[in-house]
Design a protein around this motif. Structure first.
Motif, PDB file in Angstrom:
ATOM      1  N   UNK A 127       4.848   3.730  10.794  1.00 52.44           N
ATOM      2  CA  UNK A 127       3.229   3.584  11.627  1.00 52.44           C
ATOM      3  C   UNK A 127       2.545   4.615  11.787  1.00 52.44           C
ATOM      4  N   UNK A 128       2.737   6.085  11.024  1.00 51.03           N
ATOM      5  CA  UNK A 128       2.862   7.480  10.712  1.00 51.03           C
ATOM      6  C   UNK A 128       1.295   7.016  10.156  1.00 51.03           C
ATOM      7  N   UNK A 129       1.722   6.785   8.659  1.00 53.14           N
ATOM      8  CA  UNK A 129       1.225   5.970   7.586  1.00 53.14           C
ATOM      9  C   UNK A 129      -0.080   5.509   7.581  1.00 53.14           C
ATOM     10  N   UNK A 130      -0.051   4.573   8.500  1.00 52.01           N
ATOM     11  CA  UNK A 130      -0.793   3.281   9.283  1.00 52.01           C
ATOM     12  C   UNK A 130      -2.425   4.318   9.684  1.00 52.01           C
ATOM     13  N   UNK A 131      -1.461   5.263  10.852  1.00 51.17           N
ATOM     14  CA  UNK A 131      -2.528   6.139  11.274  1.00 51.17           C
ATOM     15  C   UNK A 131      -3.450   6.469  10.602  1.00 51.17           C
ATOM     16  N   UNK A 132      -2.645   6.924   9.057  1.00 50.68           N
ATOM     17  CA  UNK A 132      -3.508   8.487   8.492  1.00 50.68           C
ATOM     18  C   UNK A 132      -4.280   7.652   7.934  1.00 50.68           C
ATOM     19  N   UNK A 133      -3.946   6.175   7.089  1.00 51.48           N
ATOM     20  CA  UNK A 133      -4.706   6.079   6.192  1.00 51.48           C
ATOM     21  C   UNK A 133      -5.500   4.797   6.291  1.00 51.48           C
ATOM     22  N   UNK A 134      -6.036   4.756   7.787  1.00 50.96           N
ATOM     23  CA  UNK A 134      -6.909   3.815   8.457  1.00 50.96           C
ATOM     24  C   UNK A 134      -8.256   4.489   7.205  1.00 50.96           C
ATOM     25  N   UNK A 135      -8.259   5.996   7.763  1.00 56.82           N
ATOM     26  CA  UNK A 135      -9.574   6.558   6.918  1.00 56.82           C
ATOM     27  C   UNK A 135      -9.727   7.658   5.679  1.00 56.82           C
ATOM     28  N   UNK A 136      -9.290   7.481   4.568  1.00 55.25           N
ATOM     29  CA  UNK A 136      -9.069   7.724   3.396  1.00 55.25           C
ATOM     30  C   UNK A 136      -9.674   8.413   2.243  1.00 55.25           C
ATOM     31  N   UNK A 137      -9.654   9.155   1.706  1.00 55.96           N
ATOM     32  CA  UNK A 137     -11.053  10.039   1.401  1.00 55.96           C
ATOM     33  C   UNK A 137      -9.854  10.565   0.230  1.00 55.96           C
ATOM     34  N   UNK A 138     -10.425   9.749  -1.203  1.00 60.36           N
ATOM     35  CA  UNK A 138      -9.288   9.989  -2.505  1.00 60.36           C
ATOM     36  C   UNK A 138     -10.386  10.527  -3.431  1.00 60.36           C
ATOM     37  N   UNK A 139      -9.532  12.110  -3.772  1.00 58.19           N
ATOM     38  CA  UNK A 139     -10.136  13.502  -4.764  1.00 58.19           C
ATOM     39  C   UNK A 139      -9.678  12.622  -6.059  1.00 58.19           C
TER      40      UNK A 139
END
Ligand SMILES: Nc1ncnc2c1ncn2[C@@H]1O[C@H](COP(=O)(O)OP(=O)(O)OP(=O)(O)O)[C@@H](O)[C@H]1O
Length: 475
Positions: free
Chosen positions: A307-319
């Motif tokens: 659940x924490x992962x989905x909360x975070x991965x919602x807006x992802x910026x990948x360098x």
């Protein structure tokens, strides 16, 4: 200021001539073109117009009543460097034409003016001006974005990051920044904060990997006096300190599983409790998390809450990795050499050809941080202002060409196109023959022209590697 096309995208031209009939004639001659024409009969009137409303082009009569034409040319250029000037004179002399061009005139025409020639010149000028303006605008936008708070980059991959970042910045409440170690995740988080509506608020950093599990919760949420042995005073945590601004949770993957539920509550409701205090507290905080680990895999391994992962991965910026954005390498090398050159009193610090070749082929597993630290070391070690292979830290200067580099056929984003595989293989062969292009072409069974074409495909500057073998191969 860059003079822009005037009304309805028409370029503005000023005709400066003491003879009103000549102005009228030029206006008539150029009337069919996509330009707007104004006139000035004295040097003073010309300068007034340049000051108040710089045109794209001045057709300047060399003989004006109140000032010498060449002096006027200088003054125009000082007032509006982007305005082009075509000088017109009744008497041709090679010297004055050369002098005019040397002093910065765009072109030189003699009277009587051929109508066809003038029209052709004006058409060519408008086309060139259009191209120059477009290039200038793109360039300044790129520079502005690239320099976003010290996050340098001009590669397509970084341009994509900048573009996403600019769209996300005004709206996000939680964001995840991913990328290998040293790719600039913390710098990016700071830029995101600067671009956000809470840029005036605090930016608090919590390095989740550096805190022992027992201290983590207290550091983050704070505690009240007597909450546990050693809690002699009530203390605010980082979450409260970041109220009204941004909390940056670096190495989020290292958050102990026991604290992850509390973190989820913070992310969902912006609510938390100090240790030992039953009262829930609310904060207005933006949260940016960063990790170099693959959180998805950690979820599968039950090391990270789904659940924490989905909360975070919602807006992802990948360098991207540095090796996948070699267009940025030149920019970063230049940036760090300038900085360290100043720091060590070695202005104009540069890499030798062999050092350049090494920097371009080394895979930089520690990404920008490794590059920065290495160039810092080089700047300290080099004797003059030229950095050579042996000035690099040994792990890099001894980086072997033969057999040490497996050609990678995939990047973080997936498999690479055949063209790229071809380019990498050609580079590999070239490395193995110490940069001897004739020999490389022979081994590959292709002509030298084809070899150059393949190497040139990325647009990446290929430093000569001929002298590399001598300098960088281990003894
Ligand atoms: N695009 C960039 N332009 C200029 N400097 C950069 C860039 N990216 C990273 N750096 C520099 O590289 C160093 C490492 O950057 P940063 O700490 O942001 O990386 P990171 O991805 O957070 O690393 P880690 O995963 O190890 O925490 C810093 O000194 C930073 O200033």
């Amino acid at each position: 200021m860059h003079p822009r096309p005037g009304h309805g995208n028409r370029w503005e031209i000023l005709v400066a001539d003491d003879d009103p009939a000549a102005i009228a004639l030029l206006k008539a001659v150029l009337s069919g073109l996509d330009v707007t024409i104004t006139g000035a009969e004295t040097g003073a009137a010309t300068l007034e117009i340049i000051k108040s409303h710089p045109p794209g082009l001045v057709l300047l009569d060399l003989i004006m009543p109140d000032v010498r034409g060449l002096e006027l040319l200088d003054q125009i250029q000082q007032l509006s460097p982007e305005t082009d000037v075509i000088l017109i004179t009744a008497h041709y002399s090679t010297e004055s034409a050369v002098e005019a061009i040397q002093r910065g005139a765009f072109d030189y025409l003699t009277k009587p003016i051929s109508i066809d020639k003038l029209r052709q010149k004006i058409i060519a000028w408008t086309e060139q001006k259009q191209r120059r303006t477009a290039a200038h605008e793109l360039e300044s936008k790129l520079v502005e974005i690239s320099q976003c708070e010290g996050l340098l980059g001009m590669s397509p991959a970084m341009m994509e990051v900048f573009s996403r970042m600019q769209r996300i910045a005004p709206h996000y409440s939680t964001a995840l920044v991913t990328g290998e170690t040293g790719t600039g995740k913390e710098v990016l988080a700071r830029v995101l904060h600067q671009l956000s509506p809470v840029s005036e608020g605090p930016f608090m950093v919590c390095n989740c990997a550096a805190l022992p599990e027992t201290l983590f919760e207290s550091e983050l949420f704070g505690h009240i006096r007597g909450a546990y042995t050693g809690a002699v005073d009530t203390k605010k945590g980082l979450v409260e300190a970041a109220d009204g601004g941004t909390l940056f949770l670096d190495e989020i993957a290292e958050v102990p599983v026991s604290v992850q539920a509390k973190l989820l509550r913070l992310l969902q409701n912006r609510q938390f409790q100090r240790i030992g205090d039953p009262t829930p507290r609310k904060v207005n905080v933006r949260i940016i998390c960063a990790t170099h680990r693959n959180l998805r895999t950690m979820v599968d391994e039950r090391l990270f809450r789904e659940d924490l992962y989905y909360r975070l991965a919602h807006v992802e910026l990948r360098l991207p990795r540095l090796v996948d954005r070699q267009d940025d390498l030149r920019l970063l090398v230049h940036h760090f050499l300038t900085r360290f050159g100043d720091q060590f009193g070695k202005p104009g610090l540069v890499l030798s050809r062999a050092a350049k070749a090494l920097a371009w082929r080394y895979p930089w597993p520690g990404n920008v941080r490794e590059l920065e630290n290495s160039l810092n070391y080089c700047a300290m070690m080099c004797r003059g202002n030229v950095i050579d292979v042996e000035d690099f830290p040994e792990s890099i200067s001894r980086y072997k060409l033969e057999g040490s580099r497996a050609i990678t056929f995939s990047t973080d984003e997936g498999l690479v196109p055949l063209e790229e595989v071809e380019r990498r293989y050609v580079q590999e062969v070239l490395d193995r023959v110490q940069g001897n292009r004739t020999k490389a072409a022979e081994i590959l069974g292709i002509g030298r022209a084809t070899l150059y074409r393949i190497l040139g495909r990325t647009g990446r500057p290929e430093p000569e590697s001929g002298s590399l073998a001598k300098k960088s191969q281990p003894a």
